[in-house]
Design a protein around this motif. Structure first.
Motif, PDB file in Angstrom:
ATOM      1  N   PRO A   1       0.811  -1.231   0.000  1.00 15.43           N
ATOM      2  CA  PRO A   1       0.000   0.000   0.000  1.00 15.43           C
ATOM      3  C   PRO A   1       0.842   1.277   0.000  1.00 15.43           C
ATOM      4  O   PRO A   1       0.452   2.261  -0.621  1.00 15.43           O
ATOM      5  CB  PRO A   1      -0.828  -0.124   1.287  1.00 15.43           C
ATOM      6  CG  PRO A   1      -0.881  -1.584   1.573  1.00 15.43           C
ATOM      7  CD  PRO A   1       0.435  -2.121   1.112  1.00 15.43           C
TER       8      PRO A   1
ATOM      9  N   THR B   1      -8.780   2.054   1.617  1.00 12.20           N
ATOM     10  CA  THR B   1      -7.953   1.517   2.706  1.00 12.20           C
ATOM     11  C   THR B   1      -8.758   1.173   3.951  1.00 12.20           C
ATOM     12  O   THR B   1      -8.560   0.116   4.553  1.00 12.20           O
ATOM     13  CB  THR B   1      -6.845   2.532   3.078  1.00 12.20           C
ATOM     14  OG1 THR B   1      -6.074   2.819   1.910  1.00 12.20           O
ATOM     15  CG2 THR B   1      -5.932   1.979   4.160  1.00 12.20           C
TER      16      THR B   1
ATOM     17  N   ARG C   1      -2.276  -1.814  -4.569  1.00  8.13           N
ATOM     18  CA  ARG C   1      -2.206  -1.965  -3.116  1.00  8.13           C
ATOM     19  C   ARG C   1      -2.285  -3.408  -2.694  1.00  8.13           C
ATOM     20  O   ARG C   1      -1.938  -3.837  -1.655  1.00  8.13           O
ATOM     21  CB  ARG C   1      -3.302  -1.153  -2.428  1.00  8.13           C
ATOM     22  CG  ARG C   1      -4.686  -1.663  -2.654  1.00  8.13           C
ATOM     23  CD  ARG C   1      -5.724  -0.696  -2.109  1.00  8.13           C
ATOM     24  NE  ARG C   1      -7.037  -1.139  -2.520  1.00  8.13           N
ATOM     25  CZ  ARG C   1      -7.890  -1.748  -1.720  1.00  8.13           C
ATOM     26  NH1 ARG C   1      -7.594  -1.974  -0.470  1.00  8.13           N
ATOM     27  NH2 ARG C   1      -9.071  -2.109  -2.174  1.00  8.13           N
TER      28      ARG C   1
END
Length: 196
Positions: free
Chosen positions: A106, A147, A196
């Motif tokens: 990430p 996220t 990511r």
């Protein structure tokens, strides 16, 4: 020149609190911390922040002190090319170092998205003063949602607030703000999401 008053003071405050260096720093640290859920990730986030935000912002502040740039937001379009290129080099060097050191995906994805964003900003700024504030704000919202989950859609009003502040200060037009926001969201979705 914008008329004085409480809305002008609020617009200045919003512009400072949502400046690209501020949002990028906070986002990079948050993504780094989340990538390993602890101090190790926080260290990755801080290292990435040095290259994606710290070094480029220090260069701009130094340029303001030497009289090369009018302000730390580099409000004059003709002055943007050199600091954007410097930032591009800093992010590229940081991304290479992070990759060699084995940073979490990430963190690498966020740096890669920032790198592409700077490439586009350098190209566009040659002809037009797109809002980098809006681009970073939109990218931040997308990365936060990807996220931390859909609950972070609550940060979406940030986009309108940032756009309003940039237009209220006469730093950008509505099309420049909208274009920046669309670009930032697109890059976050196309680069950060798959990497990511």
């Amino acid at each position: 020149m914008p008329r004085r008053g409480p809305t002008l003071r609020l617009a200045r405050l919003v512009t400072e609190l949502t400046a690209p260096a501020v949002l990028v720093s906070l986002l990079t640290v948050a993504v780094g911390w989340h990538s390993t859920r602890g101090a190790h990730g926080l260290a990755w986030g801080l290292l990435a922040t040095l290259f994606v935000s710290g070094i480029p912002f220090a260069y701009i502040v130094g340029g303001v002190r030497r009289g090369r740039f009018t302000d730390h937001h580099v409000g004059v379009r003709e002055q943007r090319r050199v600091p954007l290129l410097f930032g591009l080099c800093s992010v590229a060097a940081g991304l290479a170092l992070l990759a060699v050191l084995g940073a979490p995906r990430p963190v690498l994805a966020l740096a890669a998205a920032g790198l592409l964003g700077l490439v586009v900003a350098v190209a566009v700024s040659h002809w037009w003063k797109m809002s980098i504030h809006s681009a970073v704000a939109a990218g931040t919202v997308v990365v936060l949602v990807l996220t931390f989950g859909a609950a972070l859609l609550a940060t979406a009003p940030l986009l309108a607030l940032v756009g309003w502040s940039r237009v209220r200060l006469n730093d950008h037009t509505v099309p420049q703000v909208v274009a920046g926001a669309l670009l930032g969201a697109l890059i976050a979705g196309v680069v950060f999401a798959p990497l990511r």
